[in-house]
Design a protein around this motif. Structure first.
Motif, PDB file in Angstrom:
ATOM      1  N   LYS A  82       0.652  -1.310   0.141  1.00  0.00           N
ATOM      2  CA  LYS A  82       0.067   0.036  -0.024  1.00  0.00           C
ATOM      3  C   LYS A  82       0.866   1.126   0.134  1.00  0.00           C
ATOM      4  O   LYS A  82       0.563   2.165   0.691  1.00  0.00           O
ATOM      5  N   ARG A  83       1.912   1.218  -0.573  1.00  0.00           N
ATOM      6  CA  ARG A  83       2.895   2.063  -0.887  1.00  0.00           C
ATOM      7  C   ARG A  83       3.047   2.713  -2.348  1.00  0.00           C
ATOM      8  O   ARG A  83       3.325   1.643  -3.209  1.00  0.00           O
ATOM      9  N   GLU A  84       3.212   3.817  -2.634  1.00  0.00           N
ATOM     10  CA  GLU A  84       3.730   4.302  -4.039  1.00  0.00           C
ATOM     11  C   GLU A  84       5.076   4.081  -3.809  1.00  0.00           C
ATOM     12  O   GLU A  84       5.738   5.117  -3.273  1.00  0.00           O
ATOM     13  N   PRO A  85       5.994   3.591  -4.734  1.00  0.00           N
ATOM     14  CA  PRO A  85       7.389   3.594  -4.665  1.00  0.00           C
ATOM     15  C   PRO A  85       7.889   4.728  -5.418  1.00  0.00           C
ATOM     16  O   PRO A  85       7.208   5.105  -6.252  1.00  0.00           O
ATOM     17  N   LEU A  86       9.087   5.108  -4.972  1.00  0.00           N
ATOM     18  CA  LEU A  86       9.817   5.945  -5.430  1.00  0.00           C
ATOM     19  C   LEU A  86      10.785   5.259  -6.722  1.00  0.00           C
ATOM     20  O   LEU A  86      11.235   4.453  -6.287  1.00  0.00           O
ATOM     21  N   ILE A  87      10.528   5.856  -7.718  1.00  0.00           N
ATOM     22  CA  ILE A  87      11.434   5.299  -9.047  1.00  0.00           C
ATOM     23  C   ILE A  87      12.578   5.985  -9.111  1.00  0.00           C
ATOM     24  O   ILE A  87      12.715   7.348  -9.412  1.00  0.00           O
ATOM     25  N   ALA A  88      13.977   5.557  -9.150  1.00  0.00           N
ATOM     26  CA  ALA A  88      15.209   6.331  -9.230  1.00  0.00           C
ATOM     27  C   ALA A  88      15.169   6.660 -10.843  1.00  0.00           C
ATOM     28  O   ALA A  88      15.410   5.825 -11.640  1.00  0.00           O
ATOM     29  N   ASN A  89      15.436   7.851 -11.101  1.00  0.00           N
ATOM     30  CA  ASN A  89      15.527   8.195 -12.135  1.00  0.00           C
ATOM     31  C   ASN A  89      16.011   9.743 -12.147  1.00  0.00           C
ATOM     32  O   ASN A  89      16.114  10.329 -11.273  1.00  0.00           O
ATOM     33  N   LEU A  90      16.457  10.315 -13.473  1.00  0.00           N
ATOM     34  CA  LEU A  90      17.092  11.791 -13.641  1.00  0.00           C
ATOM     35  C   LEU A  90      16.104  12.880 -12.845  1.00  0.00           C
ATOM     36  O   LEU A  90      16.624  14.028 -12.828  1.00  0.00           O
ATOM     37  N   GLU A  91      14.732  12.718 -12.947  1.00  0.00           N
ATOM     38  CA  GLU A  91      13.989  13.626 -12.473  1.00  0.00           C
ATOM     39  C   GLU A  91      13.968  13.942 -11.131  1.00  0.00           C
ATOM     40  O   GLU A  91      13.565  15.099 -10.636  1.00  0.00           O
TER      41      GLU A  91
END
Length: 266
Positions: A82-91
């Motif tokens: 029930k978590r929205e994950p952080l996605i590692a990217n250049l943003e």
């Protein structure tokens, strides 16, 4: 607690950090067909055996060099944690400049290694990551990512040797007792191990010369401790550098992508 997911070409690492220390670290073979439910059956059982509750996981972050694996990993975080994950990217806020001709082409694992190395050990630094590919990553004194080199990983080389030569068997990597092998397998082990040591030492020496300033050399990846037995070029071995990078990146971006917000009341 924070769940970090490092999805590489060969394995996916899941690790849990409680804000002070790592509480668990597990890996599973990368398979883009594996569903979010399959990840749940596997990981939730491991969490239970380690005395950890999935309800205690408040944040999640994913770093992947396998785009096709991202969908099911994200669904696992959404549906089961029930978590929205952080996605590692250049943003995201990385805290450093990526000095490359095409920054978006750089594998996120290389940037994570650089972030962790500079944060934990300072710079300038050269990080050698022994994964599916062996990468050499140059980090400036200001933390900037300055490029590097990519070579085939040691296990790829072993597999290619076996497949291309009909009479050569598949072997396991290990430090040989001597350089001069007295049999086919001993000779293969010697060539692979010492050949890789020569490759690493050669590239490190050339990078240092071209960079023109003293720099730390840090080894990471599962095979780093083994290969460090054959050379004295490494100042530090940190097999967990990439997941440390994910932890640090999540700390720099606590509110991005709803990372700290549950998708439903809990």
């Amino acid at each position: 607690m924070l769940l970090v997911i490092d999805a590489g070409n060969t394995n996916i690492v899941f690790a849990v950090h409680d804000g002070v220390r790592w509480r668990g670290n597990w890996r599973i073979a990368t398979d883009i067909q594996r569903t979010s439910d399959e990840y749940a059956v596997w990981l939730l059982a491991l969490l239970e055996r380690s005395g950890l509750s999935p309800h205690a996981i408040r944040r999640a972050v994913i770093g992947t060099v396998v785009p096709a694996a991202l969908y099911h990993l994200r669904r696992f975080c959404r549906d089961w944690l029930k978590r929205e994950p952080l996605i590692a990217n250049l943003e995201l806020d990385w805290g450093f400049e990526v000095r490359m001709d095409q920054p978006t082409e750089v594998g996120v694992d290389r940037l994570l290694d650089g972030l962790a190395a500079h944060t934990l050990y300072g710079g300038p630094a050269l990080i050698v990551d022994f994964g599916t590919a062996t990468t050499f990553n140059v980090v400036g004194g200001d933390g900037s990512y300055n490029g590097g080199a990519i070579a085939p990983g040691i296990n790829l080389s072993i597999e290619a040797l076996h497949l291309a030569a009909a009479r050569l068997p598949r072997i396991a990597i290990g430090r040989p007792q001597s350089v001069i092998g007295k049999g086919t397998i001993a000779a293969m082990r010697s060539g692979i191990f010492w050949g890789y040591i020569g490759l690493v030492e050669g590239i490190v020496a050339r990078v240092k010369t071209e960079f023109g300033a003293p720099m730390k050399v840090i080894g990471t990846g599962g095979l780093a401790p083994l290969l460090a037995e054959g050379t004295d070029i490494f100042e530090r071995i940190d097999p967990d550098l990439t997941i440390e990078g994910l932890r640090i990146l999540a700390g720099r971006n606590p509110a991005r992508s709803g990372t700290e917000r549950p998708l439903e009341n809990d």
